[in-house]
Design a protein around this motif. Structure first.
Motif, PDB file in Angstrom:
ATOM      1  N   GLN A  48       0.861  -1.176   0.000  1.00  0.00           N
ATOM      2  CA  GLN A  48       0.000   0.000   0.000  1.00  0.00           C
ATOM      3  C   GLN A  48       0.899   1.227   0.000  1.00  0.00           C
ATOM      4  O   GLN A  48       1.900   1.277   0.716  1.00  0.00           O
ATOM      5  N   ALA A  50       1.747   5.152   0.774  1.00  0.00           N
ATOM      6  CA  ALA A  50       1.394   6.123   1.803  1.00  0.00           C
ATOM      7  C   ALA A  50       1.780   7.517   1.321  1.00  0.00           C
ATOM      8  O   ALA A  50       2.758   7.689   0.598  1.00  0.00           O
ATOM      9  N   ARG A  74     -13.973   4.432   0.481  1.00  0.00           N
ATOM     10  CA  ARG A  74     -13.436   4.300   1.832  1.00  0.00           C
ATOM     11  C   ARG A  74     -14.322   3.339   2.594  1.00  0.00           C
ATOM     12  O   ARG A  74     -15.488   3.180   2.261  1.00  0.00           O
ATOM     13  N   THR A 107      -7.273   4.956   4.512  1.00  0.00           N
ATOM     14  CA  THR A 107      -7.059   4.144   3.309  1.00  0.00           C
ATOM     15  C   THR A 107      -8.067   4.503   2.236  1.00  0.00           C
ATOM     16  O   THR A 107      -9.267   4.506   2.478  1.00  0.00           O
ATOM     17  N   TYR A 109      -9.400   3.337  -1.417  1.00  0.00           N
ATOM     18  CA  TYR A 109      -9.447   2.206  -2.345  1.00  0.00           C
ATOM     19  C   TYR A 109      -9.788   2.760  -3.726  1.00  0.00           C
ATOM     20  O   TYR A 109     -10.889   3.252  -3.948  1.00  0.00           O
ATOM     21  N   GLU A 127      -4.494   0.802  -3.561  1.00  0.00           N
ATOM     22  CA  GLU A 127      -4.786   1.334  -2.233  1.00  0.00           C
ATOM     23  C   GLU A 127      -3.738   2.383  -1.897  1.00  0.00           C
ATOM     24  O   GLU A 127      -2.545   2.142  -2.066  1.00  0.00           O
ATOM     25  N   ILE A 129      -2.788   5.076   1.281  1.00  0.00           N
ATOM     26  CA  ILE A 129      -3.075   5.508   2.648  1.00  0.00           C
ATOM     27  C   ILE A 129      -2.614   6.953   2.793  1.00  0.00           C
ATOM     28  O   ILE A 129      -1.451   7.266   2.551  1.00  0.00           O
TER      29      ILE A 129
END
Length: 153
Positions: A48, A50, A74, A107, A109, A127, A129
């Motif tokens: 994922q 960030a 979300r 997160t 999506y 994804e 974050i």
């Protein structure tokens, strides 16, 4: 006797039916619509991304005149996906696209549904974050002490 023959025939039919192979016809994708993202998102399902930014600029390439539907969801407190953003794009004649995707804290999506002529519809999921700016400020204030442990090289 006739009832017994019907029962045996029914039993044999059910036995044959229960052992016969069943096939579920899924919509197989043999020729998915191509999508290449050169910046902004990574095609790595195990990782994922960030960020601290409130938006993400995405650049990429696809077949000219490809339709791209982007949605960002979300999860709520019950784990259900809630749609936060939805937009449709058309790739230009050069096959290059760019878009700015808004990101909420937590997160995000992201789903790309790609449609183009002579290809099957394809779905690509990502994804991202988004972390709070306070976390960024806390990380800036940390001091890294190299070679704190003498035996470590």
């Amino acid at each position: 006797m006739e009832l017994k023959n019907k029962f045996v025939a029914f039993f044999m039919f059910m036995l044959l039916f229960s052992f016969s192979p069943l096939s579920a016809y899924a919509n197989a994708i043999d020729n998915p619509a191509p999508l290449s993202i050169s910046s902004g998102l990574v095609f790595d399902e195990d990782r994922q991304e960030a960020t601290f930014d409130s938006s993400r600029m995405v650049y990429g390439e696809a077949v000219p005149c490809t339709q791209i539907a982007v949605s960002i969801c979300r999860k709520d407190s019950e784990g259900k996906l809630l749609l936060e953003y939805n937009e449709d794009y058309e790739v230009g004649s050069l096959g290059i696209f760019s878009m700015v995707l808004p990101l909420e804290l937590g997160t995000n999506y992201i789903e790309f549904v790609v449609n183009c002529k002579n290809y099957d519809e394809a779905t690509y999921n990502f994804e991202v974050i988004r972390k709070s700016q306070t976390v960024k400020e806390e990380l800036k204030s940390l001091i890294a002490l190299p070679r704190l442990i003498q035996g470590y090289r």
